[in-house]
Design a protein around this motif. Structure first.
Motif, mmCIF file in Angstrom:
data_model
loop_
_atom_site.group_PDB
_atom_site.id
_atom_site.type_symbol
_atom_site.label_atom_id
_atom_site.label_comp_id
_atom_site.label_asym_id
_atom_site.label_seq_id
_atom_site.Cartn_x
_atom_site.Cartn_y
_atom_site.Cartn_z
ATOM 1 N N SER B 11 6.282 -26.371 -1.967
ATOM 2 C CA SER B 11 5.608 -27.663 -2.110
ATOM 3 C C SER B 11 6.230 -28.700 -1.189
ATOM 4 O O SER B 11 5.535 -29.499 -0.578
ATOM 5 N N TRP B 12 7.571 -28.688 -1.099
ATOM 6 C CA TRP B 12 8.247 -29.593 -0.188
ATOM 7 C C TRP B 12 7.706 -29.450 1.221
ATOM 8 O O TRP B 12 7.398 -30.403 1.901
ATOM 9 N N ARG B 13 7.635 -28.142 1.641
ATOM 10 C CA ARG B 13 7.165 -27.888 2.998
ATOM 11 C C ARG B 13 5.722 -28.331 3.168
ATOM 12 O O ARG B 13 5.355 -28.907 4.184
ATOM 13 N N GLU B 14 4.906 -28.077 2.149
ATOM 14 C CA GLU B 14 3.494 -28.504 2.218
ATOM 15 C C GLU B 14 3.415 -30.011 2.432
ATOM 16 O O GLU B 14 2.602 -30.503 3.198
ATOM 17 N N ARG B 276 -6.923 -27.454 3.562
ATOM 18 C CA ARG B 276 -6.259 -26.424 2.791
ATOM 19 C C ARG B 276 -7.222 -25.475 2.085
ATOM 20 O O ARG B 276 -6.798 -24.575 1.390
ATOM 21 N N SER B 277 -8.514 -25.675 2.244
ATOM 22 C CA SER B 277 -9.425 -24.834 1.479
ATOM 23 C C SER B 277 -9.333 -23.376 1.953
ATOM 24 O O SER B 277 -9.469 -22.448 1.164
ATOM 25 N N THR B 291 -4.531 -20.403 -12.759
ATOM 26 C CA THR B 291 -3.342 -20.985 -13.395
ATOM 27 C C THR B 291 -2.232 -21.153 -12.353
ATOM 28 O O THR B 291 -1.584 -22.194 -12.290
ATOM 29 N N TRP B 292 -2.057 -20.112 -11.548
ATOM 30 C CA TRP B 292 -1.010 -20.173 -10.544
ATOM 31 C C TRP B 292 -1.297 -21.282 -9.531
ATOM 32 O O TRP B 292 -0.425 -22.077 -9.187
ATOM 33 N N LEU B 293 -2.544 -21.342 -9.088
ATOM 34 C CA LEU B 293 -2.917 -22.368 -8.103
ATOM 35 C C LEU B 293 -2.728 -23.765 -8.678
ATOM 36 O O LEU B 293 -2.269 -24.682 -8.004
ATOM 37 N N ARG B 294 -3.074 -23.895 -9.967
ATOM 38 C CA ARG B 294 -2.919 -25.197 -10.618
ATOM 39 C C ARG B 294 -1.443 -25.591 -10.639
ATOM 40 O O ARG B 294 -1.090 -26.740 -10.364
ATOM 41 N N LEU B 295 -0.594 -24.606 -10.951
ATOM 42 C CA LEU B 295 0.847 -24.858 -10.992
ATOM 43 C C LEU B 295 1.338 -25.289 -9.610
ATOM 44 O O LEU B 295 2.093 -26.249 -9.458
ATOM 45 N N TRP B 296 0.841 -24.567 -8.613
ATOM 46 C CA TRP B 296 1.235 -24.836 -7.228
ATOM 47 C C TRP B 296 0.866 -26.265 -6.818
ATOM 48 O O TRP B 296 1.685 -27.028 -6.320
ATOM 49 N N LEU B 297 -0.395 -26.633 -7.095
ATOM 50 C CA LEU B 297 -0.864 -27.972 -6.702
ATOM 51 C C LEU B 297 -0.196 -29.059 -7.537
ATOM 52 O O LEU B 297 0.176 -30.109 -7.016
ATOM 53 N N SER B 298 -0.038 -28.795 -8.857
ATOM 54 C CA SER B 298 0.530 -29.878 -9.666
ATOM 55 C C SER B 298 2.011 -30.070 -9.355
ATOM 56 O O SER B 298 2.513 -31.190 -9.494
ATOM 57 N N THR B 299 2.696 -29.017 -8.908
ATOM 58 C CA THR B 299 4.084 -29.207 -8.487
ATOM 59 C C THR B 299 4.127 -30.163 -7.298
ATOM 60 O O THR B 299 4.948 -31.077 -7.252
ATOM 61 N N GLN B 300 3.203 -29.973 -6.377
ATOM 62 C CA GLN B 300 3.153 -30.874 -5.217
ATOM 63 C C GLN B 300 2.923 -32.312 -5.656
ATOM 64 O O GLN B 300 3.602 -33.237 -5.206
ATOM 65 N N VAL B 301 1.952 -32.477 -6.560
ATOM 66 C CA VAL B 301 1.624 -33.836 -7.016
ATOM 67 C C VAL B 301 2.826 -34.456 -7.708
ATOM 68 O O VAL B 301 3.188 -35.614 -7.448
ATOM 69 N N LEU B 302 3.476 -33.686 -8.557
ATOM 70 C CA LEU B 302 4.624 -34.202 -9.305
ATOM 71 C C LEU B 302 5.746 -34.623 -8.359
ATOM 72 O O LEU B 302 6.293 -35.721 -8.475
ATOM 73 N N ILE B 303 6.053 -33.730 -7.402
ATOM 74 C CA ILE B 303 7.117 -34.061 -6.448
ATOM 75 C C ILE B 303 6.789 -35.352 -5.714
ATOM 76 O O ILE B 303 7.616 -36.250 -5.585
ATOM 77 N N ARG B 364 -11.150 -29.920 -6.722
ATOM 78 C CA ARG B 364 -12.229 -29.300 -5.944
ATOM 79 C C ARG B 364 -11.690 -28.144 -5.115
ATOM 80 O O ARG B 364 -12.356 -27.129 -4.932
ATOM 81 N N LEU B 365 -10.466 -28.306 -4.651
ATOM 82 C CA LEU B 365 -9.826 -27.277 -3.854
ATOM 83 C C LEU B 365 -9.741 -25.965 -4.636
ATOM 84 O O LEU B 365 -9.889 -24.874 -4.080
ATOM 85 N N LEU B 366 -9.533 -26.090 -5.957
ATOM 86 C CA LEU B 366 -9.439 -24.900 -6.810
ATOM 87 C C LEU B 366 -10.720 -24.075 -6.770
ATOM 88 O O LEU B 366 -10.711 -22.884 -7.034
ATOM 89 N N ASP B 367 -11.837 -24.753 -6.478
ATOM 90 C CA ASP B 367 -13.126 -24.057 -6.486
ATOM 91 C C ASP B 367 -13.457 -23.380 -5.157
ATOM 92 O O ASP B 367 -14.526 -22.791 -5.013
#
Lengths: 188, 805
Positions: B11-14, B276-277, B291-303, B364-367
């Motif tokens: 996520s940092w790198r993203e 990123r789509s 679930t994994w993608l959500r975790l990935w994206l929300s980690t980015q948002v949180l950071i 939307r990216l999740l879709d």
């Protein structure tokens, strides 16, 4: 094999469970994937299927090594040390030893596709789908990638499904199907 | 756990490499601005409250025409409040030689509850409270009564010995007409004066100090009777006006910077989601679950939120410190602390804007369908479930700014304008596209017109940011300009009052001879409004409104042949006979319109005048100003005294003293020291506002720069294609220059139109200041836009034109 627009990619998308058919059924590795929802199909893909794409599709923000370990992480395989070891072995095998920490932008097209090969085999998939894997490469590099692909495929005992325009390449496969206007037909 | 570690480092790198960093910069900027500006606003507000209370001599004052009832005092004491009472009346004071009308303030020893009372006795020693049996006179009274410390003065029936002189007192009223000098006695001596009798005009005050909640509870539980009212620091009227507008400007600037950052946030997030789509499709093809993608994206948002909050808070803290530097002299040494409120507010704002801006495109990216890795789908159905997040900013806006007229004006204005302007500019570009142009231009135009949605969004973002930048700067300039004008360096600073009609001509000649710039002389006639259109004033609806005092007090009337040039005519015309011109706020309060007939009373004599005009008056201007100005025939025969104001420099004190000696009956009110103080206050506020505005402008320009670079980097693929097709470098760069140049010029023009319109309405209805056009802005904005485009284009064009690999 088949001409552009014949439906090769559509068929491959269906076979790999990336897409859903509007009618009919598809069975992959004894599972009726045409009846499954997105999540179930993703699970099957993660466990038994690998991909090599025409445009490599590496993650630009991850190093070569991290790109290779990614499928293991997605699988929930959390043993970092063994993942790394395995990935390093594969990168070594494709001739990229010492370039583990490079980002995709720092690699040439051929090198990127070699990382993609290592990534495809890291999970030891039962079926490997390759969509025009040499379509974006010059002839010499393409030849090298194809050799690698067939070599690794043989070592790991994977079923390889290859989509290509190249008749010479097709000859190296055990079976060749020609698709034309939506109709599929065994060659020879 | 390991995979979580991997997700975090990824996520940092993203964030750094994946074009999410402008999102984080925008978030950081939002937090820094909100922290800095709201801390400053809170501090200034607290300082103002303290100063306001010092002027009031208490936290809260209860004012009544009748003696304060014991029950109210008991209730206040029960609430844990400190109380002190005061009675105030006007009476004649007699020395052995002279007599003088004075205002007597009878206070308790606990007076004042806030602020300072400095009393100086014969031995030049200071004391701070009034004791029983003492009598303290204001400096002017010593001359007027021809008396000295130790003499005996008769006040009503009481005889008291003069204890000393009043040096400083709270409750100062900044009103040149309040020319009756005052003195202090102790409450225990009040009865002796015999002034408090049935029917005598004594005003009573109860000063209260204590907890804000206890004060509020007391006010809530008390039923106000006729003639009673509460005063707190918010009702200090004109003096607070200047700071009030500065505060409004502060909150407007916060809002505009937030708006600009929000625009960047939204665009960068959209850009990120588009880019990123493909990655998401690829991850899905490799078996990534939602679930994994959500975790990935929300980690980015949180950071991003955590980093932006920490960095933004530190930055905001430093920023506030810097903004405070020019204000050092106005603000007290020990600044009131502000606690964590600004930080909470900043988090709230960042979440309200950041969550929808980030989560809607990311969801939307999740879709993004997995099949996209081998075959781009022409249509994808994106879920719209996350759109409810949009409710967040709107609800917050309603809750916090629901009653702030200025903020709503800006927002609604922005919305309408953009609808209108985007249609306008779209039409314009379409029309241009139909004409014949050189190759570069027609390519550029076709490119703009081919993806109208995209172009419109860019145009809107660019012109929106430019407009906000212009607004931040111009509002500041207009505000300061207005203040400079009302308190110009040559503004009058001495008032001469009580000039008898016989002495008037001589006095004017004397002032002119001394070469002191002066105003016209005005007659002053004291009187009341007793009726409007035949209805008695006491029956008028405004009579019951405790904020409207005009019907309840004596007013200074004057007459004139022409209206003062410094009063702006709002409606009607200065004409005819038996007419009167009314100040606009009073006209509003009393619902008076042109042609209304108002009945006045002077010396028990009533007369009627018809309203012929409504005027805007700048009360702070230190020029003679009046609520009612009559035509000569209405009041010229009534007994009057005259007044005028003039300008004297500090070094001209001798001239002022000379005037005072030559005309001992004329009261001179010297505001020179006060005027200088206000001047320096103004200078400091200007510095602070200029600093603030520059910051806003700079951050706005940086945001525009980021936006342009983003939009250019999205073009890489297309430009590569043109290169492949054999377009020359020159052709491509000309096309790019033409496209972005056209965009910049139209955005600049649109921004100028929008800024001018919004500024007009803000000044007219928001700040209630005179409006003006800003022709230089019409040139500067398009130029600025072209300049920014030039800079951002030249910073990326080399990379864009790199040959194919």
């Amino acid at each position: 094999m088949g001409t552009s627009g014949a439906g090769k990619s559509t068929l491959m998308g269906l076979l790999a469970g990336l897409d859903q058919p509007t009618s009919g059924s598809i069975t992959l590795l004894d599972a009726l994937i045409s009846e499954m929802d997105d999540e179930q199909r993703a699970k099957i893909r993660g466990e038994s299927i690998g991909f090599v794409f025409q445009n490599f599709l590496l993650i630009p923000s991850l190093t070569a090594l991290q790109n290779v370990t990614l499928p293991m992480v997605l699988r929930g395989n959390e043993d970092d040390a063994s993942n790394t070891l395995k990935a390093k072995q594969l990168l070594d095998e494709v001739g990229l030893a010492g370039r583990e920490t490079h980002l995709p932008t720092q690699l040439s097209g051929g090198e990127q596709q070699r990382v993609a090969l290592a990534r495809a085999f890291v999970t030891q998939p039962k079926v490997l789908f390759a969509d025009e894997p040499t379509g974006n490469l010059d002839q010499k590099t393409a030849q090298h990638i194809i050799e690698l692909l067939f070599k690794m495929n043989k070592e790991q005992g994977t079923t390889l499904i290859l989509v290509t325009h190249d008749a010479n390449l097709a000859k190296r496969c055990e079976r060749t199907l020609i698709i034309n206007d939506g109709q599929c037909q065994e060659s020879r | 756990m390991k995979s979580n570690k991997m997700i975090i480092s990824w996520s940092w790198r993203e964030i750094w490499f994946g074009q999410l960093w402008p999102v984080m910069v925008a978030l950081t900027l939002i937090i820094a601005c909100v922290v800095a500006l709201s801390t400053l606003a809170l501090r200034v507000e607290k300082v103002m409250t303290n100063q306001g209370r010092t002027l009031l001599a208490a936290d809260l004052v209860f004012r009544s025409a009748n003696p304060i009832e014991d029950t109210l005092i008991e209730k206040s004491l029960q609430q844990g409040l400190t109380v002190s009472s005061q009675s105030q009346f006007q009476t004649m004071a007699f020395s052995d030689q002279k007599m003088q009308l004075v205002t007597v303030k009878s206070v308790e020893s606990s007076y004042p509850l806030r602020g300072v009372l400095n009393l100086e006795n014969q031995d030049k020693q200071l004391q701070h409270q009034v004791n029983s049996g003492e009598l303290w006179l204001s400096a002017r009274l010593f001359a007027l009564l021809d008396t000295k410390i130790g003499d005996i003065i008769a006040i009503g029936d009481a005889e008291l010995t003069v204890s000393g002189v009043i040096k400083d007192e709270p409750e100062l009223v900044y009103n040149p007409f309040n020319s009756i000098p005052n003195l202090f006695i102790h409450q225990s001596d009040l009865a002796k004066t015999g002034a408090v009798q049935v029917g005598s005009r004594v005003r009573h005050r109860l000063f209260l100090n204590g907890d804000a909640s206890a004060l509020a509870a007391l006010q809530e539980n008390y039923q106000l009777q006729a003639g009673e009212s509460w005063i707190d620091q918010n009702k200090q009227g004109r003096t607070a006006n200047l700071i009030d507008k500065a505060k409004q400007y502060l909150s407007l600037t916060i809002l505009m910077v937030i708006l600009m950052a929000a625009v960047t946030l939204i665009l960068t997030c959209l850009h990120y989601a588009r880019n990123r789509s493909e990655t998401v499709s690829m991850l899905k093809s490799m078996g990534a679950s939602r679930t994994w993608l959500r975790l990935w994206l929300s980690t980015q948002v949180l950071i991003m939120f955590v980093v932006a909050f920490v960095a933004g808070s530190v930055l905001g803290f430093l920023l506030e410190f810097l903004l405070r530097v020019p204000l050092a002299d106005i603000l007290p040494k020990d600044l009131p602390s502000v606690g964590i409120q600004p930080f909470l507010f900043a988090i709230g704002v960042a979440l309200c804007i950041g969550l929808p801006a980030l989560l809607i495109p990311l969801t939307r990216l999740l879709d993004a369908p997995a099949i996209n890795v081998i075959q781009q789908q022409s249509t994808t159905h994106y879920s719209k479930t996350s759109w409810w997040l949009l409710l967040l900013p709107f609800t917050a806006l309603l809750v916090f700014y629901g009653s702030n007229k200025l903020v709503w004006m800006v927002l609604i204005g922005l919305l309408l304008l953009f609808l209108f302007l985007s249609v306008l500019s779209y039409g314009l570009l379409q029309m241009l596209g139909k004409l014949k142009w050189r190759a570069a231009f027609s390519l550029a135009l076709s490119r703009i017109n081919r993806s109208p949605k995209n172009s419109m969004m860019q145009l809107a973002a660019l012109s929106g940011s430019l407009m906000l930048v212009a607004l931040i700067w111009l509002i500041k300039t207009d505000l300061l300009g207005d203040w400079q004008q009302t308190l110009a360096p040559d503004a009058p600073n001495v008032f001469a009052l009580n000039i008898s009609p016989e002495a008037q001509q001589g006095y004017l000649q004397q002032v002119d001879k001394l070469d002191l710039p002066r105003s016209d002389a005005f007659a002053i006639i004291r009187g009341r409004v007793v009726g409007i259109n035949g209805q008695p004033a006491t029956d008028h609806i405004a009579y019951k409104n405790e904020d409207v005092r005009i019907l309840k007090r004596e007013i200074n009337f004057t007459w004139a042949k022409q209206l003062p040039t410094y009063n702006e005519l709002i409606a009607g015309q200065w004409t005819g006979e038996k007419t009167v011109s009314v100040e606009q706020k009073v006209a509003n309060d009393l619902d008076i319109t042109l042609g209304d007939k108002i009945t006045f009373e002077v010396n028990s004599q009533t007369f009627v005048a018809t309203v012929n005009s409504i005027r805007a008056v700048q009360w702070q201007s230190m020029k003679p100003n009046f609520v009612f100005i009559f035509s000569e025939d209405v009041v010229a025969d009534l007994p009057a005294t005259w007044m005028l104001s003039f300008r004297a420099e500090q070094a001209q004190s001798e001239l002022v003293n000379q005037l005072a000696r030559e005309y001992p009956t004329v009261s001179l009110l010297d505001f020179r020291t006060m005027g200088n103080k206000i001047q320096s206050l103004l200078r400091q506020i200007s510095w602070s506002l200029t600093g603030l505005a520059s910051l806003g402008v700079v951050s706005g320009i940086l945001l525009i720069f980021t936006l342009l670079r983003l939009s250019l980097s999205e073009r890489t693929r297309e430009i590569t294609l043109y290169r492949t097709l054999g377009a020359s470098k020159k052709r491509i760069s000309h096309t790019l220059w033409a496209e972005y140049g056209l965009l910049a010029i139209s955005a600049g023009l649109v921004a100028a139109i929008a800024a001018e319109l919004i500024l007009f309405s803000l000044m007219k209805w928001g700040f209630q200041l005179p409006t003006q056009l800003h022709p230089s802005m019409w040139l500067i904005l398009p130029l600025l836009a072209v300049l920014i485009v030039f800079l951002s284009l030249s910073s990326v064009i080399k990379r864009l034109l790199k040959p194919l690999r």
